[in-house]
Design a protein around this motif. Sequence first.
Motif, short mmCIF file in Angstrom:
data_model
loop_
_atom_site.label_atom_id
_atom_site.label_comp_id
_atom_site.label_asym_id
_atom_site.label_seq_id
_atom_site.Cartn_x
_atom_site.Cartn_y
_atom_site.Cartn_z
N PRO A 23 0.83 -1.21 0.00
CA PRO A 23 0.00 0.00 0.00
C PRO A 23 0.86 1.25 0.00
CG PRO A 23 0.12 -0.90 2.19
CD PRO A 23 0.81 -1.88 1.30
N ARG A 24 0.34 2.30 -0.58
CA ARG A 24 1.05 3.58 -0.63
C ARG A 24 0.72 4.43 0.60
NH1 ARG A 24 5.35 6.63 -2.36
NH2 ARG A 24 4.73 8.76 -2.82
N ARG A 25 -0.55 4.48 0.97
CA ARG A 25 -0.99 5.31 2.10
C ARG A 25 -1.76 4.44 3.08
NH1 ARG A 25 -4.45 10.39 0.53
NH2 ARG A 25 -2.39 11.14 -0.13
N VAL A 26 -1.39 4.48 4.34
CA VAL A 26 -2.05 3.65 5.34
C VAL A 26 -2.35 4.46 6.59
CG1 VAL A 26 -0.98 1.51 4.53
CG2 VAL A 26 0.14 2.85 6.33
N ALA A 61 10.75 4.66 3.88
CA ALA A 61 10.56 3.75 2.75
C ALA A 61 9.57 4.32 1.74
CB ALA A 61 10.07 2.39 3.25
N GLY A 62 9.04 5.52 2.02
CA GLY A 62 8.18 6.19 1.06
C GLY A 62 6.69 6.03 1.29
N LYS A 63 6.30 5.46 2.43
CA LYS A 63 4.87 5.30 2.72
C LYS A 63 4.29 6.61 3.25
CE LYS A 63 5.14 0.88 1.84
NZ LYS A 63 4.59 0.33 0.58
N GLU A 64 3.05 6.87 2.90
CA GLU A 64 2.32 8.00 3.46
C GLU A 64 1.53 7.48 4.66
OE1 GLU A 64 -0.02 9.88 0.45
OE2 GLU A 64 1.73 10.44 -0.75
N MET A 140 0.36 14.76 4.18
CA MET A 140 0.91 13.45 3.83
C MET A 140 1.58 13.48 2.47
SD MET A 140 -1.66 10.57 5.38
CE MET A 140 -3.19 11.34 4.87
N GLU A 141 0.99 14.20 1.53
CA GLU A 141 1.62 14.33 0.22
C GLU A 141 2.99 15.01 0.30
OE1 GLU A 141 -2.43 14.63 -2.58
OE2 GLU A 141 -1.39 16.45 -1.93
N LYS A 142 3.16 15.86 1.30
CA LYS A 142 4.44 16.54 1.50
C LYS A 142 5.41 15.73 2.36
CE LYS A 142 2.98 21.35 0.91
NZ LYS A 142 2.92 22.70 1.54
N GLY A 143 5.00 14.52 2.73
CA GLY A 143 5.91 13.67 3.49
C GLY A 143 5.81 13.80 4.99
N ARG A 144 4.73 14.37 5.49
CA ARG A 144 4.54 14.49 6.93
C ARG A 144 3.64 13.37 7.45
NH1 ARG A 144 2.98 20.60 5.58
NH2 ARG A 144 5.09 21.45 5.29
N VAL A 145 3.91 12.94 8.67
CA VAL A 145 3.04 11.99 9.34
C VAL A 145 1.96 12.80 10.06
CG1 VAL A 145 2.87 10.28 11.20
CG2 VAL A 145 4.81 10.23 9.62
N VAL A 146 0.70 12.41 9.89
CA VAL A 146 -0.41 13.12 10.52
C VAL A 146 -1.01 12.24 11.60
CG1 VAL A 146 -2.64 14.24 10.18
CG2 VAL A 146 -0.91 14.34 8.37
N ILE A 147 -1.14 12.79 12.81
CA ILE A 147 -1.76 12.08 13.93
C ILE A 147 -3.12 12.71 14.19
CG2 ILE A 147 -1.53 11.33 16.31
CD1 ILE A 147 1.48 11.79 16.08
N PHE A 148 -4.16 11.91 14.09
CA PHE A 148 -5.52 12.39 14.34
C PHE A 148 -5.88 12.14 15.80
CE2 PHE A 148 -5.66 11.09 9.79
CZ PHE A 148 -5.78 12.36 9.26
N ALA A 167 -9.49 6.70 7.89
CA ALA A 167 -8.93 5.91 6.79
C ALA A 167 -9.74 6.10 5.51
CB ALA A 167 -8.87 4.43 7.18
N VAL A 168 -11.06 6.15 5.65
CA VAL A 168 -11.93 6.39 4.50
C VAL A 168 -11.71 7.80 3.96
CG1 VAL A 168 -14.32 6.61 3.73
CG2 VAL A 168 -13.66 4.71 5.23
N GLU A 169 -11.71 8.79 4.86
CA GLU A 169 -11.58 10.18 4.44
C GLU A 169 -10.23 10.47 3.79
OE1 GLU A 169 -14.31 12.76 7.46
OE2 GLU A 169 -12.50 11.89 8.32
N MET A 170 -9.19 9.78 4.24
CA MET A 170 -7.84 10.00 3.69
C MET A 170 -7.56 9.15 2.45
SD MET A 170 -6.50 12.33 5.56
CE MET A 170 -8.14 13.01 5.86
#
Length: 257
Positions: A23-26, A61-64, A140-148, A167-170
């Motif tokens: 997966p690319r974004r998790v 490793a490039g994951k969002e 996330m597209e800019k490479g930041r980790v987002v904590i909700f 997860a659905v919204e992102m």
Amino acid sequence: MVKAVPLERTDPDDIGPAGGFSPRRVLLKLSGEGLMGAQGYGLDMDVVRRLAREIKAVHEAGKELCLVIGGGNIFRGLSTAAQGMDRTSADHMGMLATVMNALAVQNFLEKEGVPTRVQSAIPMASICEPYIRRRAIRHMEKGRVVIFAAGTGNPFFTTDTAAALRAVEMNCDALLKATQVDGVYDADPKLVPTANRYDSLTFGDVLRQDLRVMDTSAIALARDNGIPILVFSLQQPGALAEVLRGAGRYTIIREEI
């Protein structure tokens, strides 16, 4: 900086313990209890530091990545309400506990050099951003980790439901639930040594058997939006990276094939 690329939802047929799951974004769901370590309350800083390093490895490793963290290590709204406190007030207190955990994880991630943003469903402008969907995706597209943090912002909804909703919204490719055991069992393996472990389940299996790995609202949200749920052990070092490579030990919950 991670370069933004168009996302494509992984084909469910290609996901599994032996499949090529990449997966690319998790979204990673962490339990508050998992941050306690061997303590009975609060945060074990060594555990939080280890988790930050594992998240860093996946990020590099490039994951969002985005995260939802529970608050059970500090305050559990439902159990407190059962003891006589008003459920709405208790749940709001539990939401504040998740903000405390989010700030702690953010601190350790940034010490590891991982750019991180905390977004709260309850506005707290002096300490974190308000939840704004488009801004979170852009982070996330800019490479930041987002904590909700702060769950959904509403009482009577768990952080599991908040994780499935975000997860659905992102537009995430998968929801990873880190727990105290290495998958889904038909009973608590700590109490029942003969408990049966599942490698794979459908959403329908989870609901029919009342397996309670996540609440029914979370399972229904993931099912209705085709987001697989992977359950693995928070206690196993390196498990997060292994799961994202389609290796390691985990249970996958997905649509019927």
